[in-house]
Design a protein around this motif. Structure first.
Motif, mmCIF file in Angstrom:
data_model
loop_
_atom_site.group_PDB
_atom_site.id
_atom_site.type_symbol
_atom_site.label_atom_id
_atom_site.label_comp_id
_atom_site.label_asym_id
_atom_site.label_seq_id
_atom_site.Cartn_x
_atom_site.Cartn_y
_atom_site.Cartn_z
ATOM 1 N N LEU A 1 0.828 -1.211 0.000
ATOM 2 C CA LEU A 1 0.000 0.000 0.000
ATOM 3 C C LEU A 1 0.858 1.255 0.000
ATOM 4 C CD1 LEU A 1 -2.946 -0.794 2.429
ATOM 5 C CD2 LEU A 1 -2.992 -0.643 -0.044
ATOM 6 N N CYS A 2 1.934 1.270 0.775
ATOM 7 C CA CYS A 2 2.827 2.430 0.797
ATOM 8 C C CYS A 2 3.492 2.644 -0.556
ATOM 9 C CB CYS A 2 3.883 2.260 1.881
ATOM 10 S SG CYS A 2 3.229 2.369 3.539
ATOM 11 N N HIS A 3 3.940 1.568 -1.189
ATOM 12 C CA HIS A 3 4.580 1.710 -2.503
ATOM 13 C C HIS A 3 3.586 2.179 -3.562
ATOM 14 C CE1 HIS A 3 8.127 -1.102 -1.355
ATOM 15 N NE2 HIS A 3 8.344 0.153 -1.010
ATOM 16 N N ILE A 4 2.354 1.704 -3.492
ATOM 17 C CA ILE A 4 1.331 2.153 -4.447
ATOM 18 C C ILE A 4 1.035 3.638 -4.246
ATOM 19 C CG2 ILE A 4 -1.117 1.953 -5.040
ATOM 20 C CD1 ILE A 4 -0.828 -1.061 -4.636
ATOM 21 N N SER A 5 0.924 4.079 -3.001
ATOM 22 C CA SER A 5 0.625 5.498 -2.759
ATOM 23 C C SER A 5 1.791 6.393 -3.173
ATOM 24 C CB SER A 5 0.261 5.728 -1.296
ATOM 25 O OG SER A 5 1.364 5.460 -0.476
ATOM 26 N N ILE A 6 3.033 5.970 -2.935
ATOM 27 C CA ILE A 6 4.192 6.759 -3.357
ATOM 28 C C ILE A 6 4.262 6.837 -4.871
ATOM 29 C CG2 ILE A 6 6.723 6.738 -3.429
ATOM 30 C CD1 ILE A 6 6.637 5.669 -0.549
ATOM 31 N N THR A 7 4.003 5.719 -5.556
ATOM 32 C CA THR A 7 4.022 5.721 -7.022
ATOM 33 C C THR A 7 2.916 6.604 -7.579
ATOM 34 O OG1 THR A 7 4.879 3.460 -6.962
ATOM 35 C CG2 THR A 7 3.999 4.228 -9.049
ATOM 36 N N THR A 8 1.749 6.573 -6.965
ATOM 37 C CA THR A 8 0.649 7.432 -7.417
ATOM 38 C C THR A 8 0.999 8.901 -7.244
ATOM 39 O OG1 THR A 8 -0.906 5.709 -6.779
ATOM 40 C CG2 THR A 8 -1.812 7.903 -7.135
ATOM 41 N N MET A 9 1.585 9.261 -6.114
ATOM 42 C CA MET A 9 1.994 10.651 -5.909
ATOM 43 C C MET A 9 3.051 11.073 -6.917
ATOM 44 S SD MET A 9 1.927 11.308 -1.781
ATOM 45 C CE MET A 9 3.412 10.404 -1.488
ATOM 46 N N LEU A 10 3.981 10.188 -7.253
ATOM 47 C CA LEU A 10 5.006 10.495 -8.239
ATOM 48 C C LEU A 10 4.407 10.719 -9.622
ATOM 49 C CD1 LEU A 10 8.066 10.669 -8.885
ATOM 50 C CD2 LEU A 10 7.959 8.228 -9.405
ATOM 51 N N SER B 1 1.459 16.762 -13.460
ATOM 52 C CA SER B 1 1.141 18.182 -13.285
ATOM 53 C C SER B 1 2.280 19.076 -13.761
ATOM 54 C CB SER B 1 0.801 18.486 -11.837
ATOM 55 O OG SER B 1 1.909 18.193 -11.016
ATOM 56 N N ASN B 2 3.539 18.653 -13.597
ATOM 57 C CA ASN B 2 4.664 19.466 -14.065
ATOM 58 C C ASN B 2 4.816 19.400 -15.579
ATOM 59 O OD1 ASN B 2 5.436 20.534 -11.604
ATOM 60 N ND2 ASN B 2 6.684 18.747 -11.112
ATOM 61 N N VAL B 3 4.615 18.237 -16.173
ATOM 62 C CA VAL B 3 4.721 18.108 -17.629
ATOM 63 C C VAL B 3 3.555 18.806 -18.316
ATOM 64 C CG1 VAL B 3 4.675 16.421 -19.518
ATOM 65 C CG2 VAL B 3 6.136 16.039 -17.553
ATOM 66 N N ALA B 4 2.392 18.817 -17.699
ATOM 67 C CA ALA B 4 1.220 19.475 -18.275
ATOM 68 C C ALA B 4 1.449 20.973 -18.398
ATOM 69 C CB ALA B 4 -0.013 19.191 -17.429
ATOM 70 N N ALA B 5 2.145 21.578 -17.438
ATOM 71 C CA ALA B 5 2.437 23.010 -17.516
ATOM 72 C C ALA B 5 3.420 23.307 -18.647
ATOM 73 C CB ALA B 5 2.994 23.502 -16.188
ATOM 74 N N LEU B 6 4.355 22.405 -18.895
ATOM 75 C CA LEU B 6 5.329 22.618 -19.981
ATOM 76 C C LEU B 6 4.711 22.424 -21.364
ATOM 77 C CD1 LEU B 6 8.423 20.770 -18.476
ATOM 78 C CD2 LEU B 6 8.074 23.232 -18.653
ATOM 79 N N MET B 7 3.727 21.565 -21.505
ATOM 80 C CA MET B 7 3.126 21.253 -22.804
ATOM 81 C C MET B 7 1.808 21.980 -23.026
ATOM 82 S SD MET B 7 3.784 17.240 -23.188
ATOM 83 C CE MET B 7 5.346 16.664 -23.750
ATOM 84 N N ASP B 8 1.498 22.956 -22.232
ATOM 85 C CA ASP B 8 0.258 23.734 -22.340
ATOM 86 C C ASP B 8 -0.982 22.849 -22.311
ATOM 87 O OD1 ASP B 8 1.607 26.133 -22.431
ATOM 88 O OD2 ASP B 8 1.856 26.053 -24.608
ATOM 89 N N ARG B 9 -1.019 21.933 -21.392
ATOM 90 C CA ARG B 9 -2.190 21.087 -21.181
ATOM 91 C C ARG B 9 -2.721 21.324 -19.781
ATOM 92 N NH1 ARG B 9 -2.558 16.234 -24.900
ATOM 93 N NH2 ARG B 9 -0.964 16.693 -26.428
ATOM 94 N N TYR B 10 -3.891 20.790 -19.548
ATOM 95 C CA TYR B 10 -4.491 20.971 -18.236
ATOM 96 C C TYR B 10 -3.866 20.009 -17.226
ATOM 97 C CZ TYR B 10 -8.074 23.744 -20.511
ATOM 98 O OH TYR B 10 -8.726 24.707 -21.206
ATOM 99 N N PRO B 11 -3.570 20.477 -16.023
ATOM 100 C CA PRO B 11 -3.071 19.556 -14.990
ATOM 101 C C PRO B 11 -4.208 18.665 -14.502
ATOM 102 C CG PRO B 11 -3.314 21.756 -14.092
ATOM 103 C CD PRO B 11 -3.604 21.850 -15.568
ATOM 104 N N PRO B 12 -3.886 17.576 -13.830
ATOM 105 C CA PRO B 12 -4.947 16.668 -13.356
ATOM 106 C C PRO B 12 -5.831 17.367 -12.323
ATOM 107 C CG PRO B 12 -2.844 16.077 -12.400
ATOM 108 C CD PRO B 12 -2.565 17.121 -13.424
ATOM 109 N N ARG B 13 -7.111 17.061 -12.384
ATOM 110 C CA ARG B 13 -8.055 17.628 -11.424
ATOM 111 C C ARG B 13 -8.196 16.663 -10.252
ATOM 112 N NH1 ARG B 13 -13.020 19.936 -15.076
ATOM 113 N NH2 ARG B 13 -11.729 21.233 -16.423
ATOM 114 N N ILE B 14 -7.718 17.103 -9.132
ATOM 115 C CA ILE B 14 -7.784 16.282 -7.933
ATOM 116 C C ILE B 14 -8.718 16.990 -6.954
ATOM 117 C CG2 ILE B 14 -6.483 15.271 -6.033
ATOM 118 C CD1 ILE B 14 -4.036 15.369 -7.899
ATOM 119 N N PRO B 15 -9.790 16.358 -6.543
ATOM 120 C CA PRO B 15 -10.709 17.026 -5.614
ATOM 121 C C PRO B 15 -10.061 17.231 -4.251
ATOM 122 C CG PRO B 15 -11.349 14.756 -5.922
ATOM 123 C CD PRO B 15 -10.226 15.017 -6.888
ATOM 124 N N LYS B 16 -10.377 18.356 -3.642
ATOM 125 C CA LYS B 16 -9.837 18.650 -2.317
ATOM 126 C C LYS B 16 -10.680 17.942 -1.260
ATOM 127 C CE LYS B 16 -7.885 23.115 -3.421
ATOM 128 N NZ LYS B 16 -7.869 24.551 -3.109
#
Length: 193
Positions: free
Chosen positions: A70-79, A85-100
């Motif tokens: 579970l810890c490895h899955i959550s770390i991989t998901t965060m990565l 989100s960083n690549v989306a800003a460089l390629m002029d795309r929308y970042p992922p929508r994550i609900p708060k």
């Protein structure tokens, strides 16, 4: 032709000895589960078998723990979300929508108070048992101590395929190995002719 039995002493209807046979697909539920078990959907059945094999390999052979997974899955998901989100800003795309997720203070306070009340109640029951105020629960606890050996015994036979029960579940695995340790173990317990 069905055979009919007549009973001269009763006034009941004659009973038929033949039973109506239902297809195996209907006996297994007749839905997706039956299709998977009977290999009617080969790709889905193979996927389920492959997934079960990977899970078995991780937990039994590699001795991987569920919490670590579970810890490895959550770390991989965060990565992945961070890179996305960083690549989306460089390629002029929308970042992922994550609900708060916002926890209200009131809900958290209610949870903490109920947990505190249950913990206090449990500690008071244990105190009553230890001090001798509740003799019935004390004797029940003393009688249940022999059952604490069940987990110890279960930890000695943790491999499914190494236990005699596992050999009943997976008989094809052991059909070729009639000799050796497995055969000796089954003879010892009197489970093997």
């Amino acid at each position: 032709m069905p055979r009919i039995i007549y009973d001269s002493d009763s006034n009941e209807q004659p009973k038929s000895t033949t039973r109506r046979r239902r297809p195996l697909h209907d006996l297994l539920g007749g839905e997706k589960v039956a299709d998977i078990l009977l290999w009617r959907n080969k790709y889905l059945s193979a996927g389920v078998l492959a997934g079960a094999t990977v899970i078995w390999f991780l937990f039994e052979v590699a001795e991987y723990h569920f919490l670590t997974l579970l810890c490895h899955i959550s770390i991989t998901t965060m990565l992945v979300v961070f890179i996305w989100s960083n690549v989306a800003a460089l390629m002029d795309r929308y970042p992922p929508r994550i609900p708060k997720v916002i926890l209200s203070e009131d809900a958290f306070r209610k949870f903490a108070l109920s947990f505190h009340a249950k913990l206090t109640r449990g500690i008071s029951v244990l105190h009553d048992i230890a001090s001798g105020k509740d003799l019935k629960l004390f004797l029940l606890l003393k009688l249940s101590l022999p059952f604490s050996f069940i987990p110890w015994f279960g930890s000695r036979i943790n491999k499914i395929t190494g236990s005699p029960i596992g050999q009943e579940i997976f008989p094809t695995t052991f059909s070729k190995s009639r000799g050796g340790f497995v055969s000796w173990q089954l003879h010892r317990f009197g489970w093997y002719p």
